[in-house]
Design an enzyme around this catalytic site. Sequence first.
Site, short mmCIF file in Angstrom:
data_model
loop_
_atom_site.label_atom_id
_atom_site.label_comp_id
_atom_site.label_asym_id
_atom_site.label_seq_id
_atom_site.Cartn_x
_atom_site.Cartn_y
_atom_site.Cartn_z
N LYS A 13 0.90 -0.89 -0.14
CA LYS A 13 0.13 -0.15 0.35
C LYS A 13 0.78 1.35 -0.24
O LYS A 13 0.53 2.05 -0.74
CB LYS A 13 -0.74 -0.03 1.38
CG LYS A 13 -1.75 -0.79 1.37
CD LYS A 13 -2.51 -1.13 2.93
CE LYS A 13 -2.15 -0.83 3.89
NZ LYS A 13 -1.05 -2.23 4.53
N ARG A 90 -8.77 1.49 8.91
CA ARG A 90 -9.08 0.62 9.12
C ARG A 90 -10.36 -0.13 10.30
O ARG A 90 -9.47 -1.83 10.30
CB ARG A 90 -7.95 0.05 10.52
CG ARG A 90 -6.31 0.06 10.06
CD ARG A 90 -5.32 0.26 10.66
NE ARG A 90 -4.51 -0.38 10.89
CZ ARG A 90 -2.77 0.42 9.55
NH1 ARG A 90 -3.02 0.54 9.59
NH2 ARG A 90 -2.28 -1.17 9.58
N ARG A 129 11.88 -5.76 4.31
CA ARG A 129 11.18 -4.07 4.09
C ARG A 129 12.03 -3.18 5.39
O ARG A 129 12.69 -3.46 6.35
CB ARG A 129 9.94 -3.48 4.82
CG ARG A 129 10.05 -2.49 4.80
CD ARG A 129 8.60 -2.36 5.26
NE ARG A 129 7.57 -2.28 6.28
CZ ARG A 129 6.62 -2.68 6.38
NH1 ARG A 129 5.47 -2.29 5.47
NH2 ARG A 129 6.08 -2.87 7.67
N ARG A 162 11.64 -1.27 10.42
CA ARG A 162 10.98 -0.95 11.26
C ARG A 162 10.85 -1.68 12.75
O ARG A 162 11.13 -2.62 12.91
CB ARG A 162 9.70 -0.73 10.16
CG ARG A 162 9.29 0.47 9.99
CD ARG A 162 7.77 0.40 8.90
NE ARG A 162 6.21 -0.45 9.12
CZ ARG A 162 5.61 0.23 9.18
NH1 ARG A 162 5.39 0.63 7.95
NH2 ARG A 162 4.63 -1.22 9.79
N ARG A 173 -0.97 -7.48 13.49
CA ARG A 173 -1.47 -6.36 12.39
C ARG A 173 -2.36 -7.86 11.86
O ARG A 173 -3.22 -6.69 10.74
CB ARG A 173 -0.57 -5.91 11.67
CG ARG A 173 0.30 -4.62 12.76
CD ARG A 173 1.75 -4.57 12.96
NE ARG A 173 2.00 -3.92 11.32
CZ ARG A 173 3.64 -4.18 10.65
NH1 ARG A 173 4.44 -5.22 11.30
NH2 ARG A 173 3.29 -4.34 9.34
P1 AP5 Z 1 4.75 -1.77 1.30
O1 AP5 Z 1 4.50 -0.78 0.24
O2 AP5 Z 1 5.31 -0.58 3.09
O3 AP5 Z 1 3.23 -2.50 2.74
P2 AP5 Z 1 2.83 -1.77 3.17
O4 AP5 Z 1 0.87 -2.41 2.71
O5 AP5 Z 1 2.42 -0.49 3.40
O6 AP5 Z 1 2.30 -2.50 4.79
P3 AP5 Z 1 2.39 -2.26 5.96
O7 AP5 Z 1 3.33 -2.55 6.69
O8 AP5 Z 1 3.04 -0.58 5.93
O9 AP5 Z 1 1.64 -1.67 6.68
P4 AP5 Z 1 1.02 -1.85 7.99
O10 AP5 Z 1 -0.54 -1.43 7.56
O11 AP5 Z 1 1.18 -2.35 8.53
O12 AP5 Z 1 1.32 -0.58 8.92
P5 AP5 Z 1 1.18 1.14 8.70
O13 AP5 Z 1 2.55 1.95 8.61
O14 AP5 Z 1 -0.04 1.44 7.69
O15 AP5 Z 1 5.85 -2.46 1.01
C1 AP5 Z 1 6.59 -3.59 2.20
C2 AP5 Z 1 7.90 -4.24 1.71
O16 AP5 Z 1 7.40 -4.64 0.48
C3 AP5 Z 1 8.87 -3.35 1.18
O17 AP5 Z 1 10.15 -3.40 1.34
C4 AP5 Z 1 8.17 -2.83 -0.39
O18 AP5 Z 1 9.16 -2.37 -0.96
C5 AP5 Z 1 7.80 -4.68 -0.98
N1 AP5 Z 1 7.46 -4.33 -2.29
C6 AP5 Z 1 6.38 -3.76 -1.82
N2 AP5 Z 1 5.99 -3.97 -3.25
C7 AP5 Z 1 6.13 -4.91 -3.54
C8 AP5 Z 1 5.51 -5.80 -5.32
N3 AP5 Z 1 4.71 -6.13 -6.14
N4 AP5 Z 1 7.22 -6.73 -5.40
C9 AP5 Z 1 7.86 -6.92 -4.77
N5 AP5 Z 1 8.13 -6.04 -3.14
C10 AP5 Z 1 7.55 -5.34 -3.12
O19 AP5 Z 1 0.55 0.96 10.70
C11 AP5 Z 1 1.31 0.98 11.58
C12 AP5 Z 1 1.06 0.52 12.74
O20 AP5 Z 1 0.14 2.44 12.66
C13 AP5 Z 1 -0.37 0.23 13.23
O21 AP5 Z 1 0.42 -0.86 13.09
C14 AP5 Z 1 -0.88 0.84 13.91
O22 AP5 Z 1 -0.76 1.08 15.03
C15 AP5 Z 1 -1.25 2.63 13.89
N6 AP5 Z 1 -1.70 2.52 12.48
C16 AP5 Z 1 -1.58 3.05 11.15
N7 AP5 Z 1 -3.01 3.32 11.09
C17 AP5 Z 1 -3.47 3.45 11.56
C18 AP5 Z 1 -4.96 3.41 12.19
N8 AP5 Z 1 -5.62 3.75 10.65
N9 AP5 Z 1 -5.84 3.48 13.33
C19 AP5 Z 1 -5.03 2.58 14.18
N10 AP5 Z 1 -3.94 2.50 14.04
C20 AP5 Z 1 -3.28 3.06 13.46
#
Ligand code: AP5
Length: 221
Positions: A13, A90, A129, A162, A173
Amino acid sequence: MYIVLIGPQGSGKGTQADRLVASLDLMKISTGELFRAERAAGTELGNLVAGILDAGELVPDDVTIAIVEGRLKEIDAGAAHGAVFDGFPRNRGQAEALDAALSSRGSSIDHVVEIDISEEKLIHRLSGRRVCTVCGAVYHIETAPPAVDMICDRCGGHVAQRADDTPESIHRRLSIFAELTKPLLDYYSERGIVSHVDGDQPMQSVEHAIRRIVQSEVGAS
Ligand code: AP5
C-alpha cells in the site's frame, strides 16, 4: 479524487501510494507514516503511540481521525487535488468518519483498491523491508534497495528496519486486518467503487493495474 488502498501488511500500500501521488497531484495520507514521524520527532503524540505501534495494536480512533482531518485541511488549503489513503480507514468507525469528513467537503471516495497477496510473499517482504527514518520512503533489501546502502535515495536520510516488523507485531497486525479492516470491502462494495489488484506482481505491474482503475478520473481532473 480520493483513493483508499486496502490490503494486508506488506501488500504494498505504502509503495503504491508513493508511486501514485506524484503524477496525480494527490496527497499521500499514510496514518502509520504520520505516527512514525511523530514518534521520531519525540512529540507528545509520538510518545503516546510508540508502544501501540510496536505491539501492532490500533491507535484510538479519535487520535487517528484527528491526524487525518489535519491532512484534509491541508488539501482544503490547496496542497493537492485529493488523496491516496494508505492504512486508513482500518475499521468501520474510521470509515464512517472519513465518509462524513469528505461529505462535509462535498466529496466522496472515488475508488477503493484491494491489493491482494499470498501470505508467503508477505512475510518475505516484511522481513526485508527498510524505511527511511526521515521521509518514510520504503525499500526492500532484495527487490528495491536504495542506491547507496542504508541511505535514502529521496532525502539522504538513514534507512532502517521498522520497529514493528517483528514476528509478534506482524502476527497481531494481520489478525486485526482480517477481523476489522477486510470487512470494509463489504461496506464499500455496495457503492460499486471496489476493485481488486493482484499484489503478487512486480511493483510496476501493480502500479499499472491501479492506474488503469483510476484512469478515467485522471482524464477528468
Ligand atoms: P509496503 O508498501 O511497505 O507495504 P504496506 O502494505 O504499506 O504494509 P505496512 O506494513 O506498512 O502496513 P501496516 O498496515 O502494517 O503499517 P502502517 O504503517 O499502516 O511494502 C512492504 C515491502 O514490500 C517493502 O519492502 C516494499 O519495498 C516491498 N514491496 C512492495 N510492493 C512490492 C512488489 N510488488 N514486489 C516486490 N516487493 C514489493 O501502520 C503501522 C501502525 O500504525 C499500525 O500497526 C497501528 O499501530 C498504527 N496505525 C496506522 N494506521 C492506523 C489507523 N488507521 N488506525 C489505528 N492505528 C493505525
